[in-house]
Design an enzyme around this catalytic site. Sequence first.
Site, mmCIF file in Angstrom:
data_model
loop_
_atom_site.group_PDB
_atom_site.id
_atom_site.type_symbol
_atom_site.label_atom_id
_atom_site.label_comp_id
_atom_site.label_asym_id
_atom_site.label_seq_id
_atom_site.Cartn_x
_atom_site.Cartn_y
_atom_site.Cartn_z
ATOM 1 N N ASP A 50 0.871 -0.991 -0.251
ATOM 2 C CA ASP A 50 0.070 0.456 -0.116
ATOM 3 C C ASP A 50 1.151 0.871 0.193
ATOM 4 O OD1 ASP A 50 -2.763 0.790 0.568
ATOM 5 O OD2 ASP A 50 -1.732 1.791 1.918
ATOM 6 N N GLU A 60 14.120 -15.976 0.576
ATOM 7 C CA GLU A 60 14.871 -16.716 1.729
ATOM 8 C C GLU A 60 14.118 -17.911 1.229
ATOM 9 O OE1 GLU A 60 14.663 -14.782 5.338
ATOM 10 O OE2 GLU A 60 16.185 -13.352 4.250
HETATM 11 C C1 GLC Z 1 -4.502 3.224 -0.624
HETATM 12 C C2 GLC Z 1 -5.396 2.169 -0.526
HETATM 13 C C3 GLC Z 1 -6.843 3.200 -0.307
HETATM 14 C C4 GLC Z 1 -5.661 4.020 1.406
HETATM 15 C C5 GLC Z 1 -5.096 4.316 1.124
HETATM 16 C C6 GLC Z 1 -4.501 4.556 2.602
HETATM 17 O O1 GLC Z 1 -4.534 4.422 -1.305
HETATM 18 O O2 GLC Z 1 -6.406 1.492 -2.042
HETATM 19 O O3 GLC Z 1 -7.680 2.089 0.146
HETATM 20 O O4 GLC Z 1 -6.958 4.688 2.415
HETATM 21 O O5 GLC Z 1 -3.592 3.615 0.535
HETATM 22 O O6 GLC Z 1 -4.269 3.391 3.461
#
Ligand code: GLC
Length: 545
Positions: free
Chosen positions: A207, A260
């Site tokens: 993310d 790993e």
């Molecule tokens: C990314 C995710 C989104 C989230 C953001 C903060 O863009 O896809 O849904 O709100 O990160 O974590």
Amino acid sequence: MAGEWWRDAVIYQVYPRSFADSDGDGVGDLPGITAHLAALAELGADAVWLSPFSRSPQRDAGYDVSDYCDVDPLFGTLEDFDRLLSTAHGLRLRVIADLVPNHTSSDHPWFIAALAAAPGSPERGHYLFRDGRGPGGDEPPNNWESVFGGPAWTRTANPDGTPGQWYLHLFDSSQPDLDWSSAWVREQFRDILRFWLDRGIDGFRVDVAHGLVKAAGLPDWTPPAAAGSMGDDLPTNAVPYWGQPGVHDIYRDWHAVLAEYPGERALIGEAWVSPLTLLADWVRPDEMQQTFNFAYLAAPWDAEALRAVIDASIAAFSAVGAPSTWVLSNHDVVRHATRHALTFENPQGAGIGPRHIPHLPDPVLALRRARAATAVMLALPGSAYLYQGEELGLPEVVDLPDSARQDPTWFRTGGERYGRDGSRVPIPWAADEPAYGFSPTGRSWLPQPSSWAQLARNAQAADPDSTLSLYRSLLALRREHGLGDGALEWLGGFDADVLAFRNGDVTVVANLGKKPITLPDGEVLAVSGRMDGGIPYDTTVWLAR
Ligand code: GLC
Ligand code: MG
């Protein structure tokens, strides 16, 4: 399983809270997913990516993690996860978990400890605490804005109640950013990776992979007047909190951790980075395996624009030896069964809602385009991402009542931006069951439109013209003809508003113009709509050449 499986994989995104609810609380859960994995294998997916299911107060639907190594009780238990994983593997489906390293929840014990500790302490050093500017430190440390609206800084209170330092949050104030210059933070995340790798996870979708490192000194950022308000006409790394070169050390380190482990584990970056030549740095041979291609997602339904982004993608990724990926929908954007026919500007993350209803496109046209667009995407060489429900042709839900909305974007902008809830409505499985088969009690954390009965999976399964049947046959043909592993060759002799290319022994012709075109010779393998002598507007055909 075959080598470097991700190169041509079709990866299906499950958004756990909206996929299938087994316990009747109105929120999807891990046992609900496990119960329906066979349907995804049958659809033709190679892998599932699960949006976050770790422990979280759910202020950003799980993208605010308070314990990275446990399952949130809302979704089940670690045993439920193990069952999900072994069921998936039994069906030859890989499983990708969502890892959220840019920020934790403000409920995470690391952040609670940081708040309790003094300025300058090691605990505060795990996050980005700074003194404010101006008299009394009353002004935020810099001018950065949260992606969800409002300032990217929130002030803390000292134990005696007086105002204290500020902390950075690129997203909601409940999502404090970690300080990735901290060796301690890096060590924690190696352990988190190993926790899930030991359990057998096949990879991670990372993310906000472009946000972890901030420019030294956290300088103010004001986009040059010539650029868009988000600075999105500039290379992303002009912004002091996006795409900073230091992120690549982190992914090289993680690459080594994954290496790993036996099997081919993969890192997939959610990096909103442009241009594509810069994004390709994320997938150099010793970094991530894949990164989402948001340039492709953002391209309009326009032949010239699509040709350009397809060429630029293949060129940029193949220069570093990586496959391109393709994606049209996810939980952050307006579903493409609505988006591809919008006639008004709708910036990413803004969402659409009741005030847009008078301006919405004809849903029949919008679905027709979405099906044609999917038939283009699934013919491209590389790896493709599907978002749950697109195989049912689900549109964006635009008439959610204000009281139902949950996206922090809605709250942080005082309702100016609707946010992303409209793409997150629980999906329909069975036309005649409570909540269309989503939940045995009929509960649903966001209300489902009544028109979704006819879009339910069981209502589409036996209909050869349904969107579900189209996805199934495209995915089967894609596999049979090895399109994911293929190479694209543009075909000449068509109008500018027609996309025509060959991939292996399949010829693809997409008519994005207004008038029907002549059907080229060849056996029709699949068609996104109805043929009408020729190929009508907004229709894609696959032919055996
Ligand atoms: C990314 C995710 C989104 C989230 C953001 C903060 O863009 O896809 O849904 O709100 O990160 O974590
Ligand atoms: Mg549930």
